[in-house]
Write an enzyme that holds these catalytic residues in place. Structure first.
Site, short mmCIF file in Angstrom:
data_model
loop_
_atom_site.label_atom_id
_atom_site.label_comp_id
_atom_site.label_asym_id
_atom_site.label_seq_id
_atom_site.Cartn_x
_atom_site.Cartn_y
_atom_site.Cartn_z
N TRP A 119 35.58 39.64 -3.21
CA TRP A 119 36.03 41.01 -3.48
C TRP A 119 35.25 41.63 -4.62
O TRP A 119 34.87 42.81 -4.55
CB TRP A 119 37.54 41.05 -3.75
N ASP A 123 40.58 45.12 -10.54
CA ASP A 123 41.16 45.01 -9.21
C ASP A 123 42.27 43.96 -9.30
O ASP A 123 42.00 42.78 -9.42
CB ASP A 123 40.07 44.58 -8.22
N LYS A 180 49.50 42.96 -0.78
CA LYS A 180 49.56 41.59 -1.29
C LYS A 180 50.86 41.35 -2.07
O LYS A 180 51.49 40.34 -1.89
CB LYS A 180 48.36 41.30 -2.19
C1 PLP Z 1 42.75 42.05 -0.18
C2 PLP Z 1 41.94 42.39 -1.36
C3 PLP Z 1 41.09 43.52 -1.39
C4 PLP Z 1 40.88 44.41 -0.18
O1 PLP Z 1 41.94 45.25 -0.02
P1 PLP Z 1 42.00 46.35 1.12
O2 PLP Z 1 43.25 47.06 0.79
O3 PLP Z 1 42.04 45.63 2.43
O4 PLP Z 1 40.79 47.21 1.02
C5 PLP Z 1 40.40 43.77 -2.55
N1 PLP Z 1 40.53 42.99 -3.63
C6 PLP Z 1 41.33 41.91 -3.65
C7 PLP Z 1 41.44 41.09 -4.88
C8 PLP Z 1 42.06 41.58 -2.51
O5 PLP Z 1 42.86 40.50 -2.52
#
Ligand code: PLP
Length: 354
Positions: free
Chosen positions: A100, A167, A191
């Protein structure tokens, strides 16, 4: 029968939230209308959006500190570029701790220079880099708090004079942090907060408006702030369910209460991984994630037996990501101790059987 759901995302949410949300889908607050068929400008929905935004700031301890919370669309993947679009003028620093982060770097490069301050790519991201130096005069430093795929989690965040962007998609609201250290936090809902379809963005207003480029309205944080996160039709159901989950978390005692539970769950599974000779942990011990535990079978010949056993025990979603292999147990906020214990029992049964 309800499964023990270890899915990495979209993932488990509290049962109470599912119940309340399904009722609202049929008839919201005895209004005779579904939550998804009313105007997003109606008082009912505006109240939901406002409660969601204020609960997010309250739970993070960021009320009255110059932050705004937004519920946007496009997933965390859109934030990879939106953060850079709004903040990157010349040079930004990125800590590369997984796929990511790597994707965030790729997008940021479209807007300016990117310095990779540190990376653990050399060891398939099984650890969090430490002891790196951060150059001065960066527009911002970007990191990924929890690496969903690899099962590592940052415990000590980079100390920098530049704004910190993070993030937090897979561990937001899971542990106590000084969130005021961050200038921009983003997290896809699916998540740890709600269903897929909305992304929480928490931004410190004073970092915005400092770049010269023109930003398309939909990608401009200031536009979304000025419209109260209602510039266009928001993903009403995803925002509503996220709000219910945040309410649930607040009633439980907020982040301190859930952190205690998350640590207990993590301890239970990691001690089984360490004590059971049939399994091996993937992530470096000191960097292990409390959200996603990654592990492999020492002897791959046992795979079929183990897979049959956990499926029979009502367990779902423990297959590892293809880039790591093995298994991944995602234990987000809504997961109970009982579910983790069910998986640990199966791991123990395998040892007794093998
Ligand atoms: C799942 C995830 C993403 C991607 O998220 P989307 O909403 O599918 O774009 C980005 N960063 C992390 C740490 C993730 O776990």
């Amino acid at each position: 029968m309800k499964k023990h759901n270890f899915s990495a995302g979209p993932c488990i949410l509290p049962q109470e939230v599912f119940k309340e949300a399904s009722q609202a889908l049929l008839d919201y607050n005895d209004s005779g209308l579904s939550i998804i068929e009313i105007s997003h400008r109606s008082k009912d929905f505006v109240d939901i959006m406002e409660e969601a935004r204020s609960l997010a700031l309250e739970l993070l301890g960021l009320e009255g500190k110059g932050y705004k919370a937004l519920f946007l669309q496009g997933g965390a993947s859109t934030q990879f570029l939106m953060a850079a679009y709004n903040l990157l003028t010349s040079k930004a620093g990125y800590i590369n701790t997984g796929s990511w982060s790597d994707k965030a770097i790729k997008e940021a490069k479209l807007f300016g220079k990117v310095v990779e301050i540190a990376s653990s790519k050399d060891a398939n991201y099984n650890y969090i880099p430490k002891g790196y130096e951060i150059p001065d005069s960066l527009d911002y430093v970007h990191c990924t708090s929890n690496n969903t795929i690899f099962g590592t989690q940052i415990k000590d965040f980079p100390a920098s004079n530049s704004p910190l962007v993070c993030d937090m998609s897979s561990d937001i609201f899971s542990r106590q942090l000084d969130f005021s250290k961050f200038s921009l936090i983003y997290a896809g809902a699916q998540k740890n907060m709600g269903p897929a379809g909305t992304t929480l963005v928490v931004v410190k207003e004073d970092i915005l408006g400092k770049i010269n480029r023109q930003i398309p309205s939909m990608l401009d944080y200031q536009v979304h702030i000025s419209k109260g996160s209602m510039f266009n039709t928001p993903p009403v159901f995803a925002v509503y369910v996220s709000m219910l989950t945040l309410r649930w978390l607040k009633q439980l005692g907020g982040i301190p209460a859930i952190e205690e539970l998350n640590e207990k769950k993590a301890k239970l599974i990691y001690s089984e991984i360490d004590l059971n000779p049939l399994f091996k942990g993937f992530a470096a011990n000191e960097d292990r994630s409390t959200m996603n535990a990654t592990f492999t079978l020492v002897n791959e010949d046992l795979k079929e037996t183990f897979d049959t056993m956990w499926k029979e025990a009502g367990i779902n979603g423990v297959n590892g990501h293809r880039s790591v292999g093995g298994y991944r147990a995602s234990m987000y906020n809504a997961m109970t101790m009982e579910s983790v214990a069910a998986l640990v029992d199966v791991m123990g049964d395998l040892e007794r059987k093998a």
